[in-house]
Enzyme design. Structure first.
Site, PDB file in Angstrom:
ATOM      1  N   GLU A 162      -5.960  -6.625  64.326  1.00 32.62           N
ATOM      2  CA  GLU A 162      -5.120  -5.625  63.646  1.00 32.62           C
ATOM      3  C   GLU A 162      -4.924  -5.918  62.166  1.00 32.62           C
ATOM      4  O   GLU A 162      -3.799  -5.847  61.661  1.00 32.62           O
ATOM      5  CB  GLU A 162      -3.777  -5.503  64.390  1.00 32.62           C
ATOM      6  CG  GLU A 162      -3.972  -5.109  65.851  1.00 32.62           C
ATOM      7  CD  GLU A 162      -2.666  -5.018  66.645  1.00 32.62           C
ATOM      8  OE1 GLU A 162      -1.611  -5.363  66.103  1.00 32.62           O
ATOM      9  OE2 GLU A 162      -2.733  -4.589  67.814  1.00 32.62           O
ATOM     10  N   ASN A 204     -10.726  -6.841  66.056  1.00 31.11           N
ATOM     11  CA  ASN A 204     -10.175  -6.040  67.153  1.00 31.11           C
ATOM     12  C   ASN A 204      -9.004  -5.209  66.626  1.00 31.11           C
ATOM     13  O   ASN A 204      -8.198  -5.708  65.838  1.00 31.11           O
ATOM     14  CB  ASN A 204      -9.684  -7.023  68.235  1.00 31.11           C
ATOM     15  CG  ASN A 204      -9.207  -6.364  69.514  1.00 31.11           C
ATOM     16  OD1 ASN A 204      -9.935  -5.562  70.090  1.00 31.11           O
ATOM     17  ND2 ASN A 204      -7.997  -6.698  69.961  1.00 31.11           N
ATOM     18  N   HIS A 239      -5.911   1.837  73.380  1.00 25.43           N
ATOM     19  CA  HIS A 239      -4.615   2.183  73.986  1.00 25.43           C
ATOM     20  C   HIS A 239      -4.491   3.693  73.823  1.00 25.43           C
ATOM     21  O   HIS A 239      -4.074   4.183  72.783  1.00 25.43           O
ATOM     22  CB  HIS A 239      -3.476   1.450  73.285  1.00 25.43           C
ATOM     23  CG  HIS A 239      -3.521  -0.029  73.493  1.00 25.43           C
ATOM     24  ND1 HIS A 239      -3.325  -0.598  74.738  1.00 25.43           N
ATOM     25  CD2 HIS A 239      -3.754  -1.052  72.641  1.00 25.43           C
ATOM     26  CE1 HIS A 239      -3.434  -1.920  74.634  1.00 25.43           C
ATOM     27  NE2 HIS A 239      -3.693  -2.221  73.378  1.00 25.43           N
ATOM     28  N   GLU A 267      -8.816  -3.395  75.382  1.00 27.51           N
ATOM     29  CA  GLU A 267      -7.433  -3.332  75.889  1.00 27.51           C
ATOM     30  C   GLU A 267      -7.129  -1.971  76.483  1.00 27.51           C
ATOM     31  O   GLU A 267      -6.048  -1.409  76.279  1.00 27.51           O
ATOM     32  CB  GLU A 267      -6.431  -3.639  74.754  1.00 27.51           C
ATOM     33  CG  GLU A 267      -6.687  -4.965  74.069  1.00 27.51           C
ATOM     34  CD  GLU A 267      -5.623  -5.353  73.028  1.00 27.51           C
ATOM     35  OE1 GLU A 267      -4.567  -4.684  72.945  1.00 27.51           O
ATOM     36  OE2 GLU A 267      -5.851  -6.339  72.307  1.00 27.51           O
ATOM     37  N   ASP A 269      -5.921   1.189  78.159  1.00 28.53           N
ATOM     38  CA  ASP A 269      -4.931   1.813  79.049  1.00 28.53           C
ATOM     39  C   ASP A 269      -4.796   3.269  78.620  1.00 28.53           C
ATOM     40  O   ASP A 269      -5.112   3.615  77.485  1.00 28.53           O
ATOM     41  CB  ASP A 269      -3.574   1.077  79.093  1.00 28.53           C
ATOM     42  CG  ASP A 269      -2.991   0.707  77.743  1.00 28.53           C
ATOM     43  OD1 ASP A 269      -3.226   1.440  76.752  1.00 28.53           O
ATOM     44  OD2 ASP A 269      -2.276  -0.310  77.665  1.00 28.53           O
TER      45      ASP A 269
HETATM   46  C1  XIL Z   1       1.015  -6.961  74.079  1.00 26.89           C
HETATM   47  C2  XIL Z   1       1.310  -7.526  75.453  1.00 26.89           C
HETATM   48  O1  XIL Z   1       0.740  -6.684  76.418  1.00 26.89           O
HETATM   49  C3  XIL Z   1       2.804  -7.636  75.670  1.00 26.89           C
HETATM   50  O2  XIL Z   1       3.081  -8.321  76.885  1.00 26.89           O
HETATM   51  C4  XIL Z   1       3.456  -8.380  74.511  1.00 26.89           C
HETATM   52  O3  XIL Z   1       4.864  -8.359  74.665  1.00 26.89           O
HETATM   53  C5  XIL Z   1       3.080  -7.758  73.201  1.00 26.89           C
HETATM   54  O4  XIL Z   1       1.663  -7.703  73.075  1.00 26.89           O
HETATM   55  N1  XIL Z   1      -2.446  -5.084  70.862  1.00 26.89           N
HETATM   56  C6  XIL Z   1      -2.804  -6.352  71.171  1.00 26.89           C
HETATM   57  C7  XIL Z   1      -2.198  -7.029  72.329  1.00 26.89           C
HETATM   58  O5  XIL Z   1      -3.732  -6.909  70.554  1.00 26.89           O
HETATM   59  O6  XIL Z   1      -2.082  -8.408  72.152  1.00 26.89           O
HETATM   60  C8  XIL Z   1      -0.848  -6.429  72.654  1.00 26.89           C
HETATM   61  O7  XIL Z   1      -0.386  -7.038  73.852  1.00 26.89           O
HETATM   62  C9  XIL Z   1      -0.936  -4.943  72.778  1.00 26.89           C
HETATM   63  C10 XIL Z   1      -1.404  -4.331  71.489  1.00 26.89           C
END
Ligand code: XIL
Length: 464
Positions: A162, A204, A239, A267, A269
């Protein structure tokens, strides 16, 4: 080193019975049909299907543990490889929780994706207060010590996470940027390359799944890093929101792949306004299928990782008000429509025309039930079987299966079933939601991991 490893593994031996297969299980007839786990289907096409893992649940929740082991061939630490866990105070490294995940993955023949080395979030207070040379040194130490510790165990790292903000493609205004200037990104990759020359190095981020100002900035950064031989892959968090898989996601991933990079959905979802109804769950399944199809269609897409196991494990409801249900499994461990869709996208499942539907034992004549054990995966030291139950006239509202292993086999873990093993006798009963089978129908009932060899048992099914 060997001693440390053995000691670190000890807790796992407490719950997973590690048994070596003495000879190959007879798989030929079973392998005539499509795979019925995500893991088997993904492995068959050379892709990773990963899951973000909460190490506490891995240790304490057997349903969780079994699903992670049997449905996925890759894992990512959801939190415990982030800097606030790994180096809570300067120079004091805490690798224990990450080691727990690495050990689990090795026991289960899974790859481990490293997340993450340099990030503005979940970073300890001490590092946020540094700047200039002290911050640069801290960045190098963190990258070097962490990557060295897991060298050979972790095949790829999100070196930076990020680093581009949400404002028209500008670099994120983080303590890293403020303390070191924009050269910190390439510098992080140099340190990472020095630390572990074998690991794949990734950037990422979220909201870069389609083509937009933010992903354009990453494209520029990637070009520069590729020229310097410092970048191997691009991670797309994905996400996503129901119905919003970007139409140009495939083109976007492909342009990064065309730079000679691997790409990965890291990641995934897909969140829904709660409560989610069945129509939304079907549409979610289509969205998941689309994302998996995109990865499948790009040779250099290394895989898709979902960000959590069951809906209740997801970070989404904590962060996005009123939204949830973004994953592949229900809270009781049963698969959602999205699971079936991902399975089919990976080439598995019952509907695969090239492999045909799994064979089950013939339906019982009259009332009662029958059952079939199907071996769906075999990794040498163990194999996975899925069990289906077929109901006779009138259907069943619950079932119990009994069998005796003919050849000393045993079950090391199981899911969606109440199972008891005494010597070579096994009794397996439904766990409520999977007890009902309509007249003449067959359902995938439960699964287990077994070890040992050859002959299939004769199964008796008793209906309630
Ligand atoms: C999130 C986790 O899922 C949570 O449990 C934690 O509290 C915060 O981080 N981007 C990322 C991940 O790169 O590391 C994040 O994960 C979600 C967004």
């Amino acid at each position: 080193m060997l001693q440390t490893r053995t000691r670190r593994r000890a807790w796992i031996a407490g719950f997973v019975t590690v048994v070596m297969a003495s000879a190959g299980f007879l798989l030929s007839s079973q392998f005539a049909h499509a795979q019925s786990t995500l893991r088997a289907a993904a492995t068959a096409i050379g892709k990773d299907i990963g899951v973000a893992v909460d190490v506490g649940k891995l240790q304490n929740d057997s349903t969780y543990r079994n699903l992670v082991a049997t449905e996925f061939n890759s894992v990512t630490a959801e939190n415990v490889m982030k800097m606030d866990t790994v180096q809570p105070s300067q120079g004091q490294f805490n690798f224990g929780p990450g080691d727990t995940l690495v050990d689990f993955a090795q026991q289960n023949d899974q790859s481990v994706y490293g997340h993450t080395l340099v990030w503005h979030s979940q970073a300890p207070g001490w590092v946020r207060n540094l700047s200039g040379d002290a911050l640069r040194q801290a960045m190098q130490d963190h990258i070097t010590t962490t990557m060295n510790h897991w060298e050979g165990d972790i095949f790829a790292w999100d070196v930076v996470n990020e680093v581009v903000g949400d404002d028209n493609g500008q670099l994120r205004d983080s303590f890293w940027l403020q303390g070191l200037g924009e050269g910190y990104i390439a510098q992080a990759f140099q340190y990472a390359r020095q630390a572990d020359s074998e690991a794949d190095l990734y950037m990422n981020d979220y909201s870069i799944d389609g083509i937009n100002a933010k992903s354009d900035r990453y494209y520029q950064l990637a070009q520069g890093l590729v020229e310097q031989g410092l970048l191997d892959g691009m991670g797309f968090q994905a996400h996503l929101i129901l119905g919003q898989v970007p139409g140009d996601m495939e083109a976007n991933l492909q342009r990064f792949a065309d730079l000679g990079l691997k790409v990965r959905v890291t990641e995934l979802d897909i969140r829904i306004d709660m409560p989610a109804d069945s129509n939304e769950l079907q549409r979610q399944a289509q969205d998941f299928e689309r994302v998996v199809d995109i990865c499948k269609g790009i040779a250099d897409c290394s895989g898709v990782t979902v960000w959590g196991l069951r809906d209740g494990d997801s970070w989404v409801p904590d962060v996005f008000d009123g939204q949830g249900a973004p994953l592949l499994f229900n809270d009781d461990g049963s698969p959602k429509p999205a699971h079936t869709a991902v399975l089919e996208a990976l080439g598995g499942g019952e509907g695969d025309p090239t492999t045909g539907a799994p064979t089950t034992s013939p339906p019982p004549t009259g009332a009662g039930c029958s059952a079939a054990i199907e071996v769906v995966n075999d990794w040498g030291s163990g194999w996975q079987a899925n069990v289906s139950v077929t109901a006779g006239d009138g259907g069943v509202n619950g079932w119990t299966l009994d069998w005796t292993w003919p050849d000393g086999q045993s079950i090391s873990s199981s899911w969606n079933v109440d199972i008891a093993q005494t010597g070579s006798s096994v009794t397996a009963s439904d766990v409520g939601w999977n007890g009902t089978v309509a007249s003449g129908q067959t359902r995938e009932a439960f699964g287990f991991v077994g070890s040992g060899s050859s002959a299939e048992p004769a199964v008796t099914c008793t209906a309630l």
